[in-house]
Design a protein around this motif. Sequence first.
Motif, PDB file in Angstrom:
ATOM      1  N   GLY A 167       0.798  -1.219   0.000  1.00  0.00           N
ATOM      2  CA  GLY A 167       0.000   0.000   0.000  1.00  0.00           C
ATOM      3  C   GLY A 167       0.824   1.259   0.000  1.00  0.00           C
ATOM      4  O   GLY A 167       0.369   2.306  -0.479  1.00  0.00           O
ATOM      5  N   GLN A 168       2.028   1.182   0.525  1.00  0.00           N
ATOM      6  CA  GLN A 168       2.911   2.343   0.564  1.00  0.00           C
ATOM      7  C   GLN A 168       4.272   2.063  -0.065  1.00  0.00           C
ATOM      8  O   GLN A 168       4.920   2.960  -0.562  1.00  0.00           O
ATOM      9  N   LYS A 169       4.698   0.819  -0.039  1.00  0.00           N
ATOM     10  CA  LYS A 169       6.053   0.500  -0.472  1.00  0.00           C
ATOM     11  C   LYS A 169       6.057  -0.777  -1.305  1.00  0.00           C
ATOM     12  O   LYS A 169       5.328  -1.721  -1.023  1.00  0.00           O
ATOM     13  N   THR A 170       6.905  -0.768  -2.349  1.00  0.00           N
ATOM     14  CA  THR A 170       7.082  -1.941  -3.196  1.00  0.00           C
ATOM     15  C   THR A 170       8.361  -2.674  -2.783  1.00  0.00           C
ATOM     16  O   THR A 170       9.411  -2.051  -2.633  1.00  0.00           O
ATOM     17  N   PHE A 171       8.242  -3.971  -2.592  1.00  0.00           N
ATOM     18  CA  PHE A 171       9.384  -4.794  -2.218  1.00  0.00           C
ATOM     19  C   PHE A 171       9.718  -5.729  -3.376  1.00  0.00           C
ATOM     20  O   PHE A 171       8.826  -6.388  -3.924  1.00  0.00           O
ATOM     21  N   LEU A 172      10.980  -5.793  -3.748  1.00  0.00           N
ATOM     22  CA  LEU A 172      11.462  -6.717  -4.773  1.00  0.00           C
ATOM     23  C   LEU A 172      12.377  -7.750  -4.111  1.00  0.00           C
ATOM     24  O   LEU A 172      13.089  -7.434  -3.159  1.00  0.00           O
TER      25      LEU A 172
END
Length: 595
Positions: free
Chosen positions: A88-93
């Motif tokens: 919802g706030q941050k994209t994790f790879l």
Amino acid sequence: MGKKGKKEKKGRGAEKTAAKMEKKVSKRSRKEEEDLEALIAHFQTLDARKTQVVETPCSPPSPRLNASLSTHPEKDELILFGGEYFNGQKTFLYNELYVYNIRKDSWTKVEIPNPPPRRCAHQAVVVPQGGGQLWIFGGEFASPDGEQFYHYKDLWVLHLATKTWEQVRSPGGPSGRSGHRMVAWKRQLILFGGFHESTRDYIYYNDVYAFNLDTFTWSKLSPSGTGPTPRSGCQMTVTPQGNIIIYGGYSKQRVRKDVDRGTQHSDMFLLKAEDGSEGKWSWTRINPSGAKPTPRSGFSVAVAPNHQTLLFGGVCDEEEEESLEGDFLNDLHFYDPIRNRWFAGQLKGPKAEKRRRRRGRKAEPGGADKQAAKGPSAQEPLEVVREVVSEDGTVVTIKQVLAAPGVAGQLESDDDDGPEEAGVAPVEPSPRSNAMLAVKHGRLYLYGGMFEAGDRQVTLSDLYCLDLHKMEEWMVLVETDPESQEWLEETDSDEDSEEAEGAEGGGEEDEDEEEEEEESGEEGGEEHPSVAPGELLADYLPRTEQHWLRCARDSVGPGAPERRVLRAAQALAQAFYDGSAGRWTEGGAVPCGLK
């Protein structure tokens, strides 16, 4: 002759336009990629601290999508690499490597020095040589805010026997991209399509490349004939005859400034190597028969026994002028390349479950003799929908498409099932897109994926298994609870005011919501009609139809289209029925709008 000349000139013009667009995208995205390269380099510095292979037994991997799930060529293992997650706030790879032991039903995290950088939407192909090799090309990295993208054009190989990563540097390969497709063909890797996106521009590809596994060299193929238009996310599989099938996919085009229109492709092409002519290929469009899948994007593909291609799920988007609505799917389809025919995957299943799913979830035209006697409403096919209630109160309906019964007589043979047996809920993956599939020893394994609930993206971490020889029922190996998943996006002020109406200040939000749920039944909330003991959904729906339509209109608003109201009503009724038959006490009721 004149027409042919015009056609050739038009073709060259299209190539020039594509080349200009690629140059434009490349120039604008260069600055973005330079910014992201620094972040990628930081992560690689952290990875460089790993100096030895470490294998750690672990719990199942965290939720993710757009990862790769591959089968070990010599062991009863599945290999999961990469993927992404958005809270919802941050994209994790991720660039984590997990191994699932099929026999032991256990997960192991394998940390290997010098792995590929974090990525998603890449392609992974396993080949048997050298004790097994996992080849990975491309994919993308996103900034934490999800606004910038870096598209890889690197090629890596994981030597499974020695557990070592190696980056293979070879010039002349494809440009940076994600969403492409890659298959092993003889002693080559064949790559098709994909896309490249920057903040303001994007481009889709339909080029074809071959990588020779003996010489470690790239070559760009130039097939004759008319091939697929540029696209990503398509089906790409090798037939028993040694040809390559391309089906479906997704692309978008700019129709005017800041307005794009997406296309869900449903065409199919055959890529064939010409006999006796090394490096020469040709495109042919083919039109398969049978029960074709509905147009969709985000579907998942695996190769089933007998070289049939299996297609699962995806999302069917309905674009309107200012909105985009999607129906997430969980249906199965098989393509038989020998007969050039599609057919729906039909689960035989326990009789009790089969009866309930056919009669309760979807009334099949021509096959629902029992429902025909229940009245006009029971004769209409029921959309197979599921309701998801997010933490912020958003109610969303998700379509489930179940296969039509193969033999009408099968429904009649289930009449001996008792009411208690008919209430058993079927075990099956929820509707989703971008799941990971793999087939080992005739069993299909399905992991993760995502669906959307309003503005919320729900990422999954469940694992299912289906015996493709028996085709009886799904087995759940790892369960997940979507409603317990973290979501950090701030709630829109309008939604806050609607959900917390009558509350002051917004403090102690959880307590207010609990009080609201307890009191809403007393403050004018209407109680739902209870489910009678042993009552089938096919009987419950027509009996309570008007009640659920009133609830749906209250939920979606007075100006909503009638089709949307009907879908919402069916979802509400389905959810309440399932709850009453399962975790709720018999005859219980909840206030309207809470479920």
